[in-house]
Design an enzyme around this catalytic site. Structure first.
Site, mmCIF file in Angstrom:
data_model
loop_
_atom_site.group_PDB
_atom_site.id
_atom_site.type_symbol
_atom_site.label_atom_id
_atom_site.label_comp_id
_atom_site.label_asym_id
_atom_site.label_seq_id
_atom_site.Cartn_x
_atom_site.Cartn_y
_atom_site.Cartn_z
ATOM 1 N N HIS A 1 -1.443 0.817 7.691
ATOM 2 C CA HIS A 1 -1.916 0.923 6.311
ATOM 3 C C HIS A 1 -1.680 2.341 5.810
ATOM 4 O O HIS A 1 -1.869 3.313 6.541
ATOM 5 C CB HIS A 1 -3.410 0.580 6.250
ATOM 6 C CG HIS A 1 -3.971 0.588 4.865
ATOM 7 N ND1 HIS A 1 -3.484 -0.211 3.855
ATOM 8 C CD2 HIS A 1 -4.982 1.319 4.314
ATOM 9 C CE1 HIS A 1 -4.171 0.021 2.751
ATOM 10 N NE2 HIS A 1 -5.084 0.942 3.001
ATOM 11 N N CYS B 1 0.831 -1.209 0.000
ATOM 12 C CA CYS B 1 0.000 0.000 0.000
ATOM 13 C C CYS B 1 0.864 1.258 0.000
ATOM 14 O O CYS B 1 0.463 2.291 -0.544
ATOM 15 C CB CYS B 1 -0.954 -0.014 1.193
ATOM 16 S SG CYS B 1 -0.155 -0.332 2.784
#
Length: 1068
Positions: free
Chosen positions: A388, A138
């Protein structure tokens, strides 16, 4: 028939049966179905009784209505039909029919993804395309989206000269080769692809990144920009060659001023981002001010002045000379924690504005330095090793803000940046700081780790067109995607068509499913009906074998999982799906019903008979009677009840064998052994020879009347009249046992007197200090000595006498000795016992000896101090070597053994070798106290060495047991501060050990450098046994230097300026 059914309806007649009833409806139905057995004997059972037991007469429930099905004129059996009534075979409500009887939902006819959900929203002009997260990539996706929306960079990449290679591969799949080609193709797909998201695996693979490990996003940005700049420097077009410097490169100077002479030393350096410390700051401008603040160089840190030719006090600071079009500000949220030895994240709020005026921070004030916010990169999570990454990026053409979260892209409302929801995702805590209020045009974030500002300009936004060769590749990919969408749409269409046909069929069959009163019917399993109504599970052939009794008919106890349906629908099912056997009216088993009737009547009679037998036992028996075990008398009612219940269970078990569900042979034999171990009624007074036992304390005489009652429940019980003699063989054995007991006592006394020093372990010879009074010593196994001491010291009647001495445990299969003289003085000394010659003479008289083993000392003539030692029999070198190899293998075949992990700081163990006891913590002292507990309770090594089978190489089992005992160390490793104990097995991998270490030390597996005895442990797939990790091993854990792990991302060189200023901030 009505009278029979009414007899089976014994529920409350006052009021309605409801949730307040005494028992659940299923139990009520079960009890009522057999209530007729109270008045009907087994021999009088008729067809009406059989149908009552199978609940054929229960009324079917009505769907969607609170109904109360009755048995003829009987009371209601269930109060709700919102779910299926398991006790009523005629209830066909709540079995999955609601899907077919309501409105048609086309999505229920298939499990195929809607291709419209995979298509780019709004076409290629009004929306952006996402990027697939390949596991832990990510952070890469956020930078790719941010760089894609830098129009100048995108246009320059499109102009890279790679046309010839692309044009040469027309007609086949395109495979980019260089980093620029990968980025070109990726940007072209992001711009004009019809997909909702694309796969960046080619780009990630070209960089050599590990998709399973999340790495430092800030370092990735710096290294990739360095790689891109180096790659583009080979381009001929200057607009392409210099794009990275034009867009991202600025200049600052390190200025040092001597306090003595005022000489100013300036070193100019380029930068691509400004790394700003956020600790102790609340605003972005404060972070920039600290970055540029003046530093004093004094004391040991004084500056060497070229003019003064000596070290002088000085000041040092950074001056900004020029700024790039795109200003990257790295907020240093991930810092090195010297106490823990690894990185941590700073979750402090930092305020920043949408407009940033950099003029106050510049050395020259006559330029345009107003920047506007264009991107905010966010890290969600509280740890530096997990979380994340997402990006908020502003569209330069429309001014609208978008949130890029891998495949998902969300447009912000009103052209405003919205970070509120991202700030709510951090781990909550009581000491959490409240978010400060932000004015118009300002924002606050505790998760932002990079802010990107673009130089404010009045020029129109650049329009970037995809080159023809790239557009051709994109269109080729779009054609493949459209073909896939059409294929999925056609499959969905066909599934819907088949579903509609099935819908009409099921709807019609369900209406005809209930069996009308007096009409032919079949029983079918509820599970199969539910699968038939479940479109996602295609029904298999009907299999009714699991519901059969031992007579091959429908078992009465299985009626709760069966449903009674009409013969018409049953015919359709068997024609369409096949299977069997069919269970119609002929499948109702009279034999099972009659047997159940008998059992239930005996159960009802049991309480009355128990009272009768209890009263009869109070009467003194005069004359003839029968012997009954006292234990059997105490529990005869419970035994009788269990026996009656087991008869039903036996029928079910026999049915399981017919259905192929029988337990395997080992399980069946185990159950049989357990049943044999449990004594039946009156077997507690049966001796091993099958006759009456000799102990009268365990039995008593009961009258003939009492025995007759008991015999009704236990017809196979052993019968002993009170005039029967006890077992003659047991009487003989009892007399012999008394004689043997006296003999054992005498034997133990004689042996103890003859070998008193051996028994008390006094005056024992030692090989390491050979006694002068003898040149011969005899050897026996320590196992023999221990067993003999048990016999002599404890009551001889409780232990078997030791009459033989087996020295074969000390020899190999060839008859040679397994020990060397040196080993018997050290590690093998605990396996043998030394015997004086005088003691050996007495041992030969008292015991049967199989092998004589002795050690002889031979003195050389004229040299009394030097001596040679020989054994009889001689050493077997081959078997001795095999024994040593076996011991080493045993050390590598352990389970649940303890090893220790030492954490290393600055290449030194956290311990003091000279005084390790000073480093033991209070918790470790507690572990030391555990060592005083009985052997085997706490020591994991003890459990390891004695548990689990080891490979056996030598012949005698008793000697193998000595081998296993030899594995255990005599002293435990003393744990010190900075060290933790872990339980491991030899067959687990190094990767699994690293996961254990991660939980123990909070160090990610990729940050662990492990070594043992100077050997680096690097193969994650290797087992601990193959790596030489044995019980009590100490493994060193070293913290690595922080760095990015990408095979094709070269580390940038450290400039002199960076090295000169390394003391200003901690090196990570």
């Amino acid at each position: 028939r009505g009278r029979v059914m009414a007899a089976g309806s014994g529920l409350r007649r006052k009021g309605r049966v409801g949730p307040g009833a005494a028992m659940a409806p299923r139990l009520q139905l079960e009890k009522a179905a057999w209530r007729w057995t109270e008045t009907v004997p087994p021999e009088a059972v008729t067809q009406e009784h059989i149908e009552a037991a199978y609940r054929v007469g229960l009324e079917p429930c009505q769907r969607g209505v609170l109904s109360f099905p009755r048995v003829m004129d009987g009371p209601p059996w269930c109060w709700s039909c919102r779910r299926n009534c398991r006790g009523n075979p005629n209830c066909l409500v709540g079995i999955g029919e609601h899907v077919w009887l309501g409105e048609i939902d086309e999505n229920s006819f298939h499990n195929i993804d809607d291709p419209n959900c995979e298509t780019r929203r709004g076409g290629t002009s009004n929306a952006f395309v996402g990027l697939t997260n390949l596991g832990a990539t990510c952070y890469v996706n956020t930078f790719l989206q941010m760089w894609f929306l830098n129009l100048e960079l995108r246009q320059a990449l499109y102009l890279c000269s790679s046309n010839e290679r692309v044009l040469g591969v027309r007609g086949c799949d395109y495979e980019p080769q260089t980093i620029c080609e990968h980025l070109q193709y990726l940007f072209a797909l992001l711009q004009n692809s019809k997909r909702r998201y694309i796969d960046p695996s080619g780009f990630v693979k070209a960089l050599g990144l590990d998709t399973g490990q999340q790495q430092d996003a800030q370092e990735f940005s710096k290294l990739f920009m360095s790689l891109l700049e180096d790659t583009l420097s080979k381009q001929k077009n200057p607009d392409v060659r210099n794009i990275v410097q034009k867009q991202f490169c600025g200049e600052y100077a390190y200025v040092t001023v001597c306090n003595q002479c005022g000489r100013e030393s300036k070193l100019v350096s380029k930068f691509y981002e400004l790394e700003l410390n956020i600790q102790g700051h609340k605003q972005l401008t404060d972070c920039i001010t600290e970055f540029l603040k003046e530093e004093k160089l004094e004391g040991d840190n004084r500056y060497f002045c070229e003019t003064c030719q000596s070290k002088q006090n000085a000041t040092r600071k950074i001056r900004l000379l020029s700024l790039p079009c795109t200003l990257n500000l790295q907020l240093m949220r991930f810092v090195f924690d010297r106490q823990t030895g690894h990185k941590k994240k700073l979750n402090t709020y930092i305020g920043f504005s949408e407009l940033l005026d950099m003029e106050p921070f510049m050395e020259q004030k006559n330029g345009v330095y107003v920047y506007e916010l264009s991107a905010v990169l966010i890290h969600r999570g509280v740890s530096a090793y997990s979380g994340h990454y997402i990006a908020h990026v502003k569209d330069p053409q429309t001014g609208e803000w978008y949130k890029f979260n891998d495949e998902d892209i969300e447009k912000m409302e009103g052209k405003k940046l919205q970070l509120g929801i991202e700030e709510d995702l951090a781990e909550p805590s009581k000491s959490q700081t409240r978010k400060p209020k932000c004015g118009k045009g300002t924002h606050c974030s505790r998760n932002a780790y990079m802010l990107v500002y673009r130089l404010q300009t009045r020029e129109k936004s650049l329009t970037v067109e995809v080159p023809a060769f790239l557009q051709e590749l994109v269109e080729r990919d779009n054609c493949k995607f459209e073909e896939w969408c059409n294929e999925m749409a056609e499959m969905r269409k066909q599934s819907v068509a088949r579903g509609k046909i099935k819908h009409e069929e099921v709807k019609e069959l369900y209406q005809r499913l209930p069996a009308e009163a007096g009409s032919p019917y079949d029983f079918i399993s509820l599970e199969w009906l539910q699968k038939w109504l479940d479109e996602s599970t295609p029904p298999k052939p009907i299999d009714n074998t699991a519901c059969l009794c031992s007579h091959g008919k429908l078992h009465p106890d299985k009626i709760c999982i069966m449903k009674r349906i009409s013969e018409y629908v049953a015919d359709f099912f068997y024609r369409r799906y096949g299977g069997g056997p069919r269970l119609n009216v002929k499948a109702l088993c009279k034999d099972c019903v009659v047997e159940r009737c008998r059992i239930l009547r005996l159960k009802n009679q049991l309480n009355e008979d128990y009272k009768t037998v209890t009263n009869l036992l109070k009467i003194t028996v005069k004359g003839d009677g029968f012997w009954v075990g006292k234990a059997s008398l105490r529990s005869w009612r419970q035994l009788a009840l269990e026996q009656l219940n087991e008869q039903d269970e036996d029928a079910e078990h026999s049915n399981g064998k017919l259905n192929g569900n029988a337990p395997n042979k080992d399980e069946a034999n185990e159950e049989k052994r357990e049943e044999e171990e449990e004594l039946n009624f009156n077997e507690d007074i049966v001796c091993p020879h099958g006759d009456l036992c000799i102990s009268e304390n365990e039995r008593r005489v009961v009258s003939k009347e009492a025995w007759k009652k008991l015999k009704q429940y236990f017809p196979k019980a052993p019968e002993f009249p009170n005039n029967k003699e006890c077992c003659s063989q047991c009487k003989i054995l009892e007399r012999e046992g008394e004689e043997n007991e006296a003999l054992h006592k005498m034997m133990a006394s004689e042996q103890k007197t003859s070998l008193q020093n051996l028994f008390h372990d006094k005056c024992r010879p030692c090989l390491g200090n050979w006694p002068q009074e003898t040149d011969e010593l005899y050897i026996v196994s320590q196992f023999f000595v221990e067993e003999w001491r048990k016999f002599v010291s404890r009551r001889p009647t409780r232990c078997s006498p030791v009459s033989s001495l087996g020295n074969s445990a000390l020899l190999c299969p060839h008859g040679g000795l397994m020990f060397t003289y040196a080993s018997m003085t050290k590690e093998d000394s605990k396996l043998i016992a030394l015997i004086w010659p005088s003691e050996w003479e007495r041992i030969q008289k008292l015991f049967v000896v199989d092998h004589v083993v002795k050690i002889t000392r031979t003195r050389a003539a004229g040299e009394p101090e030097s001596a040679l030692y020989s054994s009889e029999p001689q050493l077997c070198p081959e078997c001795r070597e095999g024994l040593l190899c076996q011991q080493q293998r045993d050390l590598r075949e352990y389970t649940q053994a303890t090893i220790y992990i030492h954490k290393v700081v600055d290449n030194k163990k956290v311990m003091k070798d000279a005084a390790p006891e000073l480093n033991v913590s209070s918790s470790e002292a507690e572990e030391e106290r555990e060592e005083n507990k009985p052997e085997g309770e706490q020591d994991p090594d003890f459990n390891q060495s004695n548990g689990g089978a080891k490979r056996q190489k030598l012949s005698h089992q008793s000697y193998i047991s000595y081998q296993k005992q030899g594995i255990r160390r005599s002293t435990r490793h003393r744990k010190v501060r900075g060290e933790k104990a872990l339980l491991v097995s030899a067959n687990q991998t190094l990767k699994e050990l690293k996961i254990q270490i991660m939980h123990a030390f909070s160090v990610a597996p990729f940050d662990q450098n492990l070594s043992i005895n100077g050997k680096i442990l690097s193969d994650d797939t290797a087992t601990l046994g193959s790596l030489g990790v044995i019980p009590e091993s100490v493994i060193l854990l070293k913290m690595p230097e922080e760095g990015f792990k990408g095979e094709n991302l070269p580390l940038p060189p450290v400039t002199e300026a960076h090295a000169d200023f390394s003391s200003a901030s901690p090196v990570l």
